[in-house]
Design an enzyme around this catalytic site. Sequence first.
Site, PDB file in Angstrom:
ATOM      1  N   LYS A  35      -1.880  42.029  10.512  1.00  0.00           N
ATOM      2  CA  LYS A  35      -1.363  42.457  11.895  1.00  0.00           C
ATOM      3  C   LYS A  35       0.044  41.701  12.076  1.00  0.00           C
ATOM      4  O   LYS A  35       0.801  40.935  11.117  1.00  0.00           O
ATOM      5  CB  LYS A  35      -2.103  41.699  12.858  1.00  0.00           C
ATOM      6  CG  LYS A  35      -2.255  40.315  12.601  1.00  0.00           C
ATOM      7  CD  LYS A  35      -3.455  39.610  13.681  1.00  0.00           C
ATOM      8  CE  LYS A  35      -3.516  38.110  13.481  1.00  0.00           C
ATOM      9  NZ  LYS A  35      -4.328  37.442  14.352  1.00  0.00           N
ATOM     10  N   TYR A 244      26.605  22.590  20.433  1.00  0.00           N
ATOM     11  CA  TYR A 244      26.312  22.375  21.977  1.00  0.00           C
ATOM     12  C   TYR A 244      25.750  21.184  22.399  1.00  0.00           C
ATOM     13  O   TYR A 244      25.078  20.361  21.780  1.00  0.00           O
ATOM     14  CB  TYR A 244      25.209  23.581  22.311  1.00  0.00           C
ATOM     15  CG  TYR A 244      25.624  24.947  22.331  1.00  0.00           C
ATOM     16  CD1 TYR A 244      26.746  25.376  23.209  1.00  0.00           C
ATOM     17  CD2 TYR A 244      25.041  25.965  21.290  1.00  0.00           C
ATOM     18  CE1 TYR A 244      26.946  26.881  23.106  1.00  0.00           C
ATOM     19  CE2 TYR A 244      25.557  27.308  21.537  1.00  0.00           C
ATOM     20  CZ  TYR A 244      26.898  27.534  22.345  1.00  0.00           C
ATOM     21  OH  TYR A 244      26.923  28.839  22.244  1.00  0.00           O
TER      22      TYR A 244
END
Length: 351
Positions: A35, A244
């Site tokens: 999956k 950042y």
Amino acid sequence: MATGTLLIDLEAIAANWRALDAMSSPDCETGACVKADAYGLGVAKVAPRLFRAGCRAFFVATAEEGMELRRVLGPEPRIYAFYGHMAGDTATLKRGDVVPMICSVDQLARHLESLPRHPFGLQLDTGMNRLGLKPAEWAAVAELALRADPVLVMSHLASADEPDSPQNLAQLALFNDLTEGIDPPRSLAATGGILLGKDWHFDMVRPGIGLYGGLPWAEADPVVSLDLPVITCFDVETGDKVGYNGTWTAPETSRIATVAGGYADGLFRALSPGMDVMAGPVPCPVVGRVSMDVMGVDISHLDADPESVRVLDAHRTVDAVAAHAGTIGYEVLTSLGRRYDRRYRGDTDQV
């Protein structure tokens, strides 16, 4: 390359499947959970290699995933969909010859009414409280459901990655109670359940994460490696901040490499600080925040600027990287981005 190189070892996946297959008895079938695009590694490459290794039962999440897999593998293998028979799935299940693993009374009614001669399986909830008929629901519909000849009856273990958890024995006992004496094949174990032992194996096991080199199977062959190119290197002075919000401050004059990989590529923002990458045999710390497309790496201790750094390999597994982000290897695998140059060892277009 301007993007990272993700090497996926299909031969290792096949070897892992064979090893897990050998852990159960010869009359216990070993399927494969593919999956989520084979846990992010590419179902169109992974599934055919498993087929060539001998796998004939594949598990996906949705009817649509089942249809995609049918196009890849052709008519021979059996494909099971964990979501069962949802509203709108009927035509897809029929066209793709996908076996819905029924997980509710409503789904059972839908399936028997809309596809009465189409194979189906049943899921029973033995304590995970996620998918499956509750014991009281099973008692109410078991006679009807079994009369329709399901091809598989399964449940799913909630704590198989913790071998000492009492939940494993509790679920085993309940599954035995709910299914004793039935004719259809039974399945309880995924990778962790296989490792618990033969009492959990029943007629089919369905490994997932163990195929792809992840825990709880520590002996799995590693499957992925990931190299990221260095975009640029530069010096920063003592007190300069990187990334950042300036979360890392250079304690001294330092040399920084900006590397092509960030959280858009599955390298989570939570990986910084604390993670190292490898420049050849030398670990180099990630500094500042991982951003969308790049991360900073301190290379001050290297003799020369590297052309690339390695994030994943046999020694730096998906679970090791996941631990830095407070998550699990499953999430790292399924998040690996589409910008990578994906290369496959053992690739062939033949099924």
